[in-house]
Every structure is written in structure tokens, then in C-alpha cells.
Design a protein around this motif. Structure first.
Motif, PDB file in Angstrom:
ATOM      1  N   UNK A 100      -2.036 -13.079 -69.005  1.00 37.32           N
ATOM      2  CA  UNK A 100      -1.095 -13.272 -67.895  1.00 37.32           C
ATOM      3  C   UNK A 100      -1.231 -14.361 -67.733  1.00 37.32           C
ATOM      4  N   UNK A 101      -2.732 -15.064 -67.774  1.00 37.37           N
ATOM      5  CA  UNK A 101      -2.945 -16.259 -67.304  1.00 37.37           C
ATOM      6  C   UNK A 101      -2.270 -17.278 -68.208  1.00 37.37           C
ATOM      7  N   UNK A 102      -1.750 -17.324 -69.692  1.00 38.29           N
ATOM      8  CA  UNK A 102      -1.507 -17.935 -70.235  1.00 38.29           C
ATOM      9  C   UNK A 102       0.042 -17.649 -69.495  1.00 38.29           C
ATOM     10  N   UNK A 103       0.804 -16.883 -69.114  1.00 34.00           N
ATOM     11  CA  UNK A 103       2.200 -16.590 -68.847  1.00 34.00           C
ATOM     12  C   UNK A 103       2.411 -17.546 -67.916  1.00 34.00           C
ATOM     13  N   UNK A 104       1.650 -17.462 -67.372  1.00 37.35           N
ATOM     14  CA  UNK A 104       1.605 -18.251 -65.567  1.00 37.35           C
ATOM     15  C   UNK A 104       1.709 -20.160 -66.146  1.00 37.35           C
ATOM     16  N   UNK A 105       0.526 -19.909 -67.097  1.00 35.94           N
ATOM     17  CA  UNK A 105       0.528 -21.531 -67.025  1.00 35.94           C
ATOM     18  C   UNK A 105       1.539 -22.243 -67.221  1.00 35.94           C
ATOM     19  N   UNK A 106       2.186 -21.500 -68.220  1.00 30.21           N
ATOM     20  CA  UNK A 106       3.317 -21.610 -69.270  1.00 30.21           C
ATOM     21  C   UNK A 106       4.792 -21.676 -68.226  1.00 30.21           C
ATOM     22  N   UNK A 107       4.881 -21.148 -67.229  1.00 35.51           N
ATOM     23  CA  UNK A 107       5.862 -21.243 -66.308  1.00 35.51           C
ATOM     24  C   UNK A 107       5.951 -22.419 -65.537  1.00 35.51           C
ATOM     25  N   UNK A 108       4.729 -22.575 -64.760  1.00 31.90           N
ATOM     26  CA  UNK A 108       4.278 -23.441 -64.325  1.00 31.90           C
ATOM     27  C   UNK A 108       4.367 -24.868 -65.011  1.00 31.90           C
ATOM     28  N   UNK A 109       3.902 -24.889 -65.800  1.00 28.80           N
ATOM     29  CA  UNK A 109       5.122 -26.188 -67.355  1.00 28.80           C
ATOM     30  C   UNK A 109       6.520 -26.834 -67.342  1.00 28.80           C
ATOM     31  N   UNK A 110       7.177 -24.865 -67.027  1.00 29.49           N
ATOM     32  CA  UNK A 110       8.409 -25.409 -67.491  1.00 29.49           C
ATOM     33  C   UNK A 110       9.022 -25.832 -66.114  1.00 29.49           C
ATOM     34  N   UNK A 111       8.454 -25.322 -64.557  1.00 27.73           N
ATOM     35  CA  UNK A 111       9.206 -25.233 -63.694  1.00 27.73           C
ATOM     36  C   UNK A 111       8.743 -26.457 -62.638  1.00 27.73           C
ATOM     37  N   UNK A 112       7.182 -26.389 -62.978  1.00 29.88           N
ATOM     38  CA  UNK A 112       7.013 -27.965 -62.682  1.00 29.88           C
ATOM     39  C   UNK A 112       7.962 -29.022 -62.713  1.00 29.88           C
ATOM     40  N   UNK A 113       8.499 -29.483 -63.629  1.00 31.32           N
ATOM     41  CA  UNK A 113       9.839 -30.844 -63.566  1.00 31.32           C
ATOM     42  C   UNK A 113      10.726 -30.326 -62.462  1.00 31.32           C
ATOM     43  N   UNK A 114      11.289 -28.789 -62.840  1.00 33.13           N
ATOM     44  CA  UNK A 114      12.052 -28.658 -61.447  1.00 33.13           C
ATOM     45  C   UNK A 114      11.848 -28.661 -60.307  1.00 33.13           C
TER      46      UNK A 114
END
Length: 118
Positions: A100-114
Motif C-alpha cells: 500500500x505504501x508503494x502504491x501511495x508513493x507512486x500516486x504522489x509522484x504522479x499527482x505531484x506535478x499536477x
């Protein structure tokens, strides 16, 4: 007719005439006819009740047979579906948490620039 011959029938009629007389023979014949009709009616009712009872017993036995086979099938399905509950050990929970933490980090990295563009 009832195993009675002609001579015996004439003798019975003669005895009836002697006992009842000519005036009472028609009334006695009517009474005898009514008694025989009632007896036949009662016999038919008894036969009908016996038949109904047999039908009810047959229905009950059929119903018991169907319900027992249905119960057996339900038990088989219960046995096939029953699975031992999963063993949630601490190892399984930590694996799930790390995933779950890995998926959360991936989402943060994708949505960060947005999020920053707004």
C-alpha cells in the motif's frame, strides 16, 4: 345371484310373506333398499377415506424424500464452500502495508506535478 337357486328364492319369498304379510312386503322392500343404499354409501365413504389417507402418506413420503435429498445437497455445498479463514500473521500484514505504501508513493509522484500546476 348370491349362490341362491330358484327353489331357495321361492322359499325365502314364502317365508317373507308369512312373516310380514302382503300389506307390509312393499314397505319392507323399500326399507331394505334404503338400508342397502346407506350401506353402499358408507362403504364408498370408507374407501374414499382410505384412498385419501394413502395419497397423503404417499405425498408425505415423497416430501420427506425430496427434503432429505435437498438437505444433502445443501450440506455438500456448505462443505465445498467452507474454507478455512486466512491466517493473518504479522508477516502478511506487513507485506500488505508495504504494498500500500508503494502504491501511495507512486500516486504522489504522479499527482505531484499536477497539484503544483494549479
Amino acid at each position: 345371484m348370491f349362490g341362491i337357486g330358484g327353489g331357495e328364492l321361492i322359499f325365502i319369498i314364502f317365508i317373507a310373506l308369512m312373516l310380514f304379510g302382503t300389506d307390509k312386503i312393499p314397505e319392507a322392500a323399500r326399507t331394505f333398499g334404503k338400508v342397502m343404499a346407506n350401506l353402499k354409501h358408507a362403504t364408498n365413504e370408507i374407501k374414499t377415506e382410505i384412498q385419501k389417507s394413502a395419497d397423503v402418506e404417499e405425498i408425505n413420503s415423497s416430501f420427506k424424500q425430496v427434503t432429505s435429498s435437498f438437505t444433502e445437497e445443501v450440506d455438500k455445498v456448505k462443505e465445498s464452500v467452507s474454507v478455512t479463514p486466512p491466517d493473518f500473521t504479522s508477516n502478511t500484514l506487513t507485506d500488505a502495508t508495504s504494498g500500500i505504501n508503494e502504491i501511495k508513493e507512486d500516486l504522489e509522484s504522479l499527482t505531484g506535478p499536477i497539484k503544483r500546476q494549479r
